[in-house]
Design an enzyme around this catalytic site. Sequence first.
Site, short mmCIF file in Angstrom:
data_model
loop_
_atom_site.label_atom_id
_atom_site.label_comp_id
_atom_site.label_asym_id
_atom_site.label_seq_id
_atom_site.Cartn_x
_atom_site.Cartn_y
_atom_site.Cartn_z
N ILE A 157 0.73 -1.15 0.06
CA ILE A 157 -0.08 -0.11 -0.10
C ILE A 157 0.73 1.29 -0.08
O ILE A 157 0.67 2.29 -0.78
CB ILE A 157 -0.84 -0.04 1.07
CG1 ILE A 157 -1.98 -1.30 1.10
CG2 ILE A 157 -1.63 1.45 1.47
CD1 ILE A 157 -2.99 -1.23 2.25
N ASP A 176 11.10 2.80 6.59
CA ASP A 176 10.70 1.11 6.75
C ASP A 176 11.97 0.71 7.51
O ASP A 176 12.89 1.31 7.38
CB ASP A 176 10.60 0.77 5.47
CG ASP A 176 9.54 -0.61 5.43
OD1 ASP A 176 8.63 -0.67 4.95
OD2 ASP A 176 10.17 -1.99 6.08
N ALA A 233 -4.44 4.55 8.09
CA ALA A 233 -5.39 3.58 7.55
C ALA A 233 -4.69 2.28 7.58
O ALA A 233 -5.00 1.33 6.91
CB ALA A 233 -5.77 3.94 6.11
N ASP A 259 -8.89 6.07 9.89
CA ASP A 259 -9.97 4.88 9.56
C ASP A 259 -9.86 3.60 10.34
O ASP A 259 -10.67 2.82 10.28
CB ASP A 259 -9.31 4.18 8.12
CG ASP A 259 -10.30 3.32 7.63
OD1 ASP A 259 -11.60 3.86 7.42
OD2 ASP A 259 -9.86 2.34 7.09
N GLU A 264 -13.10 -0.91 18.08
CA GLU A 264 -14.09 -0.44 17.12
C GLU A 264 -15.43 -0.88 17.58
O GLU A 264 -15.15 -2.01 18.24
CB GLU A 264 -13.48 -1.09 15.81
CG GLU A 264 -12.26 -0.13 15.15
CD GLU A 264 -11.91 -0.94 13.68
OE1 GLU A 264 -12.63 -1.68 13.45
OE2 GLU A 264 -10.79 -0.13 13.48
N HIS A 287 -13.49 2.00 9.20
CA HIS A 287 -12.45 0.86 8.75
C HIS A 287 -12.97 0.46 7.35
O HIS A 287 -13.21 -0.56 7.15
CB HIS A 287 -12.47 -0.23 9.73
CG HIS A 287 -11.46 -1.13 9.85
ND1 HIS A 287 -11.08 -1.80 10.86
CD2 HIS A 287 -10.70 -1.53 8.52
CE1 HIS A 287 -9.94 -2.73 10.50
NE2 HIS A 287 -9.87 -2.37 9.31
N GLY A 290 -10.24 -0.39 2.68
CA GLY A 290 -10.25 -1.47 1.54
C GLY A 290 -11.65 -1.93 1.14
O GLY A 290 -12.11 -2.86 0.42
#
Length: 404
Positions: A157, A176, A233, A259, A264, A287, A290
Amino acid sequence: MNNKQVRIALLENIHTNAVTALKQSGFSDVELLDTALEEEALAAKLAEVDVIGIRSRTQLTQAVLEKASHLKAIGCFCIGTNQVDVDTAQRLGIPVFNAPYSNTRSVAELVICEIIALLRGLVSKSNAVHRGTWPKQARGAYEARGKTLGIIGYGNIGAQLSVLAESLGMKVIYHDIVTKLPLGNAKQVEGLDELLAQSDVVSLHVPQLPSTKDLITARELYLMRKGSVLINAARGHCVVIDDLAEALRSEHLAGAAIDVFPTEPKSNTEALDSPLCGLENVILTPHVGGSTMEAQANIGLEVAEKFSQFIDKGTTVGAVNFPEIALPKRDDTHRLLHVHHNRPGVLSAINQLFAVHNINIAAQSLLTKGEIGYLVMDVDQSDAEVALEQIRGIDGTIRVRLLY
């Protein structure tokens, strides 16, 4: 057990093309449910099926899985697998599959949308118009072009987001934990602090790991440029929400888009409980990174194909907790699957037993991962039943299956 006898349940409104694909592959007993199931109902459902497909709400805990040790496979029709105790599944000999690529574009597009909305202050302006005012002004509104996007986690992503952001004229830097080849003109920076200090927009795209828990706290938020924005996200545990709310109220950050959340709602009718609710220039989405029709359709096909390949051939390519084996089918043979504890001497013991009983091995592949070993073996058709009987008694065996 042939395909027509395998019982499959797909929960949480998984795309119907998964059902179509499975039935085209010969699986006739496929049940599609539009909701997640809580522990008691989930355990009851697992007692009825051989294969289970879930999305992000269903929690396959150790307690649940240990009651369903007969399960042949688990499919997460999403990117993550943190809703499954993958270590317990491995110990029980159950491969867990997911779809790490199919919704990449959907998440990247959502982030691009949020970058523009936050830089232009569209949320607060839209709310003001709804309230009956007309805030026509340029103050606080900026173009994406020329701004620096800092991407934390340069995986599937993050890399695709990088390409889309560059097409808007943004400068892209990324951090990273491993060295990654950049796409386009993106540049990798050495540390997280360096990325935070240089970015106008910071976007998280990291997996759920102990090392990414509370990755962004008050310290990191105040290392960000004043007036910058944060987007998450990735995973809800990555950002300390109380610290983010304080950084927004103090106006150190100009906005945020979230997101995913540490906790949740369990259903679409339950409200989100978060200190971010009601804050200006904060985008809160349920959420849905995707959750596009295209992504869900692709995910349905991807995981259904992995189910089919495993049930038909024992192929475990794409399993997150299993050695990845793909042994081609051979004519005039039967295939045995043997999952065992990862210890020395198992393969030697199997081969010795087969030699004693004059069982001819036509093909054999063994790999190990973590605590288990996975052996896929083809034997002559006339030897299959004897081979199955012998291999069951091998010390360290977790489970055995005769495919065909």
